[in-house]
Scaffold this active site. Structure first.
Site, short mmCIF file in Angstrom:
data_model
loop_
_atom_site.label_atom_id
_atom_site.label_comp_id
_atom_site.label_asym_id
_atom_site.label_seq_id
_atom_site.Cartn_x
_atom_site.Cartn_y
_atom_site.Cartn_z
N ASP A 188 -9.58 -2.15 -7.48
CA ASP A 188 -10.21 -0.90 -7.90
C ASP A 188 -11.17 -1.19 -9.05
OD1 ASP A 188 -8.68 -1.23 -10.18
OD2 ASP A 188 -7.46 0.56 -9.89
N LYS A 217 -8.39 -2.21 -0.16
CA LYS A 217 -7.80 -1.81 -1.44
C LYS A 217 -6.64 -0.87 -1.23
CE LYS A 217 -9.64 1.47 -4.01
NZ LYS A 217 -8.53 2.45 -4.21
#
Length: 222
Positions: free
Chosen positions: A162, A143
């Site tokens: 996220d 991420k």
């Protein structure tokens, strides 16, 4: 597109409407990211890396405020990990994150450090660059690496999974459940499904991330 459960089409239409109303703002923000790649200084690139190191389990706006505050006070580029940690209240895991920032600074920012942009360019900007970041920068997972590459204008087609994005992927039927943990294999599987969804609804991946963020927060951030 696969069969949708009741309510999922509503969320898809909402995402399309947000994209239609925010498209120009999103394009402008993505152009700002591209400008970072073309003209960003070593300091600006490092600020984005430090920001992405801070983001796990923390609010993005708080993390950026901490980065700006440390930059203003000269702490980000000169402070030790103990001093940096004092500016990270609320970011969670502040001792580890402050050490990761110092290590990254020593490795990529100082005069004899590695040029992280040269490596990314050599890797071709996308998947290989992300893999290199995950393997070589402590505190950076898939991420964070995707987020960093997007923010410095290197890549716009990588998923930034996220909590906001995962929530909306579930609401739109892209995933059945939000995973408790994201292994590399699981991350890539969800990213593949998100790309297929992006193609089906005709919203580019780089736009889709910002649309979903805007849907949850009411603004186009970073």
């Amino acid at each position: 597109m696969k069969y949708l459960k009741p309510g999922q089409m509503h969320f898809i239409e909402e995402i399309k409407q947000i994209h239609s109303s925010k498209k120009e703002e999103i394009k402008a923000r993505l152009d700002e990211f591209k400008e970072m790649w073309r003209h960003g200084t070593r300091e600006e690139i490092f600020k984005e890396l430090a920001f992405c190191i801070l983001t796990p389990m923390a609010r993005g706006k708080y993390c950026w405020h901490a980065i700006e505050n440390m930059t203003k006070k000269g702490v980000l580029f000169n402070g030790d990990s103990n001093l940096i940690s004092k500016y990270l209240k609320g970011a969670r895991f502040i001792n580890k994150k402050s050490m990761y920032i110092v290590e990254a600074r020593n490795k990529f920012y100082l005069d004899k450090g590695i040029s992280i942009t040269d490596i990314i360019a050599d890797m071709g900007h996308g998947f290989d660059a992300r893999e290199w970041l995950v393997s070589n920068v402590k505190g950076i997972g898939y991420k964070e690496a995707s987020h960093f590459l997007r923010n410095i204008g290197s890549a716009q087609g990588l998923a930034i999974l996220d909590r906001h994005i995962l929530k909306n992927l579930k609401l739109t039927g892209v995933i059945e459940e939000i995973p408790d943990t994201l292994t590399g294999r699981k991350y890539l599987h969800i990213e593949k499904n998100m790309k297929e969804f992006s193609k089906n609804i005709k919203i580019p991946m780089g736009h889709l991330d910002l649309v979903m963020w805007c849907k949850e927060t009411g603004e186009i951030f970073k």
